[in-house]
Design a protein around this motif. Structure first.
Motif, PDB file in Angstrom:
ATOM      1  N   TRP A   1       2.330  -8.710   2.984  1.00  0.00           N
ATOM      2  CA  TRP A   1       1.648  -8.674   4.280  1.00  0.00           C
ATOM      3  C   TRP A   1       0.166  -8.361   4.118  1.00  0.00           C
ATOM      4  CZ3 TRP A   1       0.216  -4.086   7.233  1.00  0.00           C
ATOM      5  CH2 TRP A   1      -0.256  -4.388   8.509  1.00  0.00           C
ATOM      6  N   LYS A   2      -0.147  -7.372   3.275  1.00  0.00           N
ATOM      7  CA  LYS A   2      -1.540  -6.974   3.082  1.00  0.00           C
ATOM      8  C   LYS A   2      -2.356  -8.040   2.350  1.00  0.00           C
ATOM      9  CE  LYS A   2      -2.482  -2.910   4.712  1.00  0.00           C
ATOM     10  NZ  LYS A   2      -3.501  -2.758   5.730  1.00  0.00           N
TER      11      LYS A   2
ATOM     12  N   PHE B   1      19.423   2.384  -0.010  1.00  0.00           N
ATOM     13  CA  PHE B   1      18.123   2.966   0.305  1.00  0.00           C
ATOM     14  C   PHE B   1      17.073   2.538  -0.713  1.00  0.00           C
ATOM     15  CE2 PHE B   1      15.171   6.686   0.511  1.00  0.00           C
ATOM     16  CZ  PHE B   1      14.735   6.462   1.801  1.00  0.00           C
ATOM     17  N   ARG B   2      17.440   2.517  -1.992  1.00  0.00           N
ATOM     18  CA  ARG B   2      16.509   2.084  -3.036  1.00  0.00           C
ATOM     19  C   ARG B   2      16.108   0.626  -2.849  1.00  0.00           C
ATOM     20  NH1 ARG B   2      17.808   4.895  -8.771  1.00  0.00           N
ATOM     21  NH2 ARG B   2      18.156   6.988  -7.976  1.00  0.00           N
ATOM     22  N   LEU B   3      17.081  -0.220  -2.572  1.00  0.00           N
ATOM     23  CA  LEU B   3      16.776  -1.633  -2.341  1.00  0.00           C
ATOM     24  C   LEU B   3      15.887  -1.818  -1.117  1.00  0.00           C
ATOM     25  CD1 LEU B   3      20.195  -3.339  -3.160  1.00  0.00           C
ATOM     26  CD2 LEU B   3      18.059  -3.538  -4.436  1.00  0.00           C
ATOM     27  N   ALA B   4      16.123  -1.016  -0.091  1.00  0.00           N
ATOM     28  CA  ALA B   4      15.300  -1.092   1.112  1.00  0.00           C
ATOM     29  C   ALA B   4      13.860  -0.693   0.804  1.00  0.00           C
ATOM     30  CB  ALA B   4      15.877  -0.206   2.213  1.00  0.00           C
ATOM     31  N   ILE B   5      13.674   0.314  -0.023  1.00  0.00           N
ATOM     32  CA  ILE B   5      12.325   0.743  -0.404  1.00  0.00           C
ATOM     33  C   ILE B   5      11.619  -0.347  -1.200  1.00  0.00           C
ATOM     34  CG2 ILE B   5      11.033   2.340  -1.879  1.00  0.00           C
ATOM     35  CD1 ILE B   5      12.960   4.525  -0.963  1.00  0.00           C
ATOM     36  N   VAL B   6      12.332  -0.964  -2.138  1.00  0.00           N
ATOM     37  CA  VAL B   6      11.740  -2.041  -2.929  1.00  0.00           C
ATOM     38  C   VAL B   6      11.374  -3.220  -2.029  1.00  0.00           C
ATOM     39  CG1 VAL B   6      12.220  -3.774  -4.716  1.00  0.00           C
ATOM     40  CG2 VAL B   6      12.835  -1.387  -5.096  1.00  0.00           C
ATOM     41  N   ALA B   7      12.278  -3.596  -1.131  1.00  0.00           N
ATOM     42  CA  ALA B   7      12.015  -4.709  -0.216  1.00  0.00           C
ATOM     43  C   ALA B   7      10.832  -4.399   0.699  1.00  0.00           C
ATOM     44  CB  ALA B   7      13.261  -5.023   0.612  1.00  0.00           C
ATOM     45  N   ALA B   8      10.784  -3.177   1.208  1.00  0.00           N
ATOM     46  CA  ALA B   8       9.673  -2.789   2.076  1.00  0.00           C
ATOM     47  C   ALA B   8       8.359  -2.784   1.300  1.00  0.00           C
ATOM     48  CB  ALA B   8       9.941  -1.418   2.694  1.00  0.00           C
ATOM     49  N   SER B   9       8.378  -2.331   0.065  1.00  0.00           N
ATOM     50  CA  SER B   9       7.160  -2.325  -0.760  1.00  0.00           C
ATOM     51  C   SER B   9       6.652  -3.735  -0.995  1.00  0.00           C
ATOM     52  CB  SER B   9       7.425  -1.656  -2.107  1.00  0.00           C
ATOM     53  OG  SER B   9       7.782  -0.322  -1.939  1.00  0.00           O
ATOM     54  N   LEU B  10       7.561  -4.620  -1.386  1.00  0.00           N
ATOM     55  CA  LEU B  10       7.154  -6.005  -1.630  1.00  0.00           C
ATOM     56  C   LEU B  10       6.673  -6.672  -0.348  1.00  0.00           C
ATOM     57  CD1 LEU B  10       9.950  -7.134  -4.114  1.00  0.00           C
ATOM     58  CD2 LEU B  10       7.556  -6.614  -4.631  1.00  0.00           C
ATOM     59  N   GLY B  11       7.359  -6.397   0.755  1.00  0.00           N
ATOM     60  CA  GLY B  11       6.936  -6.946   2.040  1.00  0.00           C
ATOM     61  C   GLY B  11       5.567  -6.438   2.454  1.00  0.00           C
ATOM     62  N   PHE B  12       5.323  -5.157   2.238  1.00  0.00           N
ATOM     63  CA  PHE B  12       4.031  -4.563   2.580  1.00  0.00           C
ATOM     64  C   PHE B  12       2.917  -5.190   1.747  1.00  0.00           C
ATOM     65  CE2 PHE B  12       0.789  -1.225   2.138  1.00  0.00           C
ATOM     66  CZ  PHE B  12       0.504  -0.999   3.482  1.00  0.00           C
ATOM     67  N   ILE B  13       3.147  -5.367   0.462  1.00  0.00           N
ATOM     68  CA  ILE B  13       2.144  -5.982  -0.413  1.00  0.00           C
ATOM     69  C   ILE B  13       1.886  -7.423   0.030  1.00  0.00           C
ATOM     70  CG2 ILE B  13       1.721  -6.810  -2.772  1.00  0.00           C
ATOM     71  CD1 ILE B  13       3.237  -4.251  -3.705  1.00  0.00           C
TER      72      ILE B  13
ATOM     73  N   GLY C   1      -4.330 -13.995   5.594  1.00  0.00           N
ATOM     74  CA  GLY C   1      -5.067 -15.249   5.505  1.00  0.00           C
ATOM     75  C   GLY C   1      -6.404 -15.126   4.812  1.00  0.00           C
ATOM     76  N   ASN C   2      -6.682 -13.985   4.226  1.00  0.00           N
ATOM     77  CA  ASN C   2      -7.962 -13.755   3.564  1.00  0.00           C
ATOM     78  C   ASN C   2      -7.846 -13.892   2.053  1.00  0.00           C
ATOM     79  OD1 ASN C   2      -9.122 -13.196   6.044  1.00  0.00           O
ATOM     80  ND2 ASN C   2      -8.653 -11.030   5.896  1.00  0.00           N
ATOM     81  N   LEU C   3      -6.979 -14.751   1.607  1.00  0.00           N
ATOM     82  CA  LEU C   3      -6.757 -14.912   0.177  1.00  0.00           C
ATOM     83  C   LEU C   3      -8.017 -15.433  -0.524  1.00  0.00           C
ATOM     84  CD1 LEU C   3      -4.518 -14.402  -1.787  1.00  0.00           C
ATOM     85  CD2 LEU C   3      -3.758 -16.745  -1.496  1.00  0.00           C
ATOM     86  N   LYS C   4      -8.750 -16.308   0.149  1.00  0.00           N
ATOM     87  CA  LYS C   4      -9.982 -16.843  -0.433  1.00  0.00           C
ATOM     88  C   LYS C   4     -11.021 -15.730  -0.583  1.00  0.00           C
ATOM     89  CE  LYS C   4     -13.290 -20.563  -0.014  1.00  0.00           C
ATOM     90  NZ  LYS C   4     -13.721 -21.739   0.717  1.00  0.00           N
ATOM     91  N   GLU C   5     -11.137 -14.878   0.441  1.00  0.00           N
ATOM     92  CA  GLU C   5     -12.077 -13.746   0.365  1.00  0.00           C
ATOM     93  C   GLU C   5     -11.685 -12.788  -0.750  1.00  0.00           C
ATOM     94  OE1 GLU C   5     -12.866 -11.627   3.985  1.00  0.00           O
ATOM     95  OE2 GLU C   5     -12.753 -13.481   5.138  1.00  0.00           O
ATOM     96  N   LEU C   6     -10.386 -12.558  -0.899  1.00  0.00           N
ATOM     97  CA  LEU C   6      -9.898 -11.675  -1.958  1.00  0.00           C
ATOM     98  C   LEU C   6     -10.258 -12.239  -3.325  1.00  0.00           C
ATOM     99  CD1 LEU C   6      -8.192  -9.200  -2.831  1.00  0.00           C
ATOM    100  CD2 LEU C   6      -6.203 -10.711  -2.772  1.00  0.00           C
TER     101      LEU C   6
END
Length: 132
Positions: A28-29, A14-26, A34-39
């Motif tokens: 993705w956002k 469960f902990r690994l899933a939370i870490v993976a989901a957090s990194l995936g969410f970051i 595709g707005n890396l240049k705007e960021l």
């Protein structure tokens, strides 16, 4: 003994899933949109402001203060069910914040906080979080 090993294994998964989901969410956002240049342009425009660094430092200090106060409150709430240290309480608050990222209206915070406790029943911890 079997249940303890199963619980520890499920807990780690469960902990690994939370870490993976957090990194995936970051990822993705920040990157998948595709707005890396705007960021980069936004960050550059803010860093040109002389008050930017002071504002960021103040923001970080207030965030730490908020989590510290929340940790003391959580430690006091849960002490009858399971006495925990401030550090463990702080971990619990951060786990709650992390889980709440993925849930509507931050409802996952209850689950995240209960996840850190060892002795108490998760249902009791969720109820204590609701009280707090």
């Amino acid at each position: 003994m079997k249940n303890t090993n199963l619980y520890k294994t499920l807990n780690n998964i469960f902990r690994l899933a939370i870490v993976a989901a957090s990194l995936g969410f970051i990822y993705w956002k920040v990157f998948a949109g595709g707005n890396l240049k705007e960021l980069a342009e936004s960050i550059t425009s803010y860093t040109g402001n002389p008050h930017f660094l002071r504002g960021i430092i103040l923001l970080m200090l207030l965030m730490l203060l908020n989590w510290a106060v929340e940790s003391v409150k959580w430690q006091q709430l849960v002490r009858r069910a399971e006495p925990i240290s401030f550090f463990k309480s702080f971990q619990s608050v951060l786990a709650g914040v992390t889980v709440s990222i993925f849930t509507p209206n931050r409802t996952g915070e209850f689950i995240g906080r209960a996840f850190i406790l060892k002795k108490s029943a998760p249902f009791t911890a969720v109820l204590l979080t609701l009280v707090g």
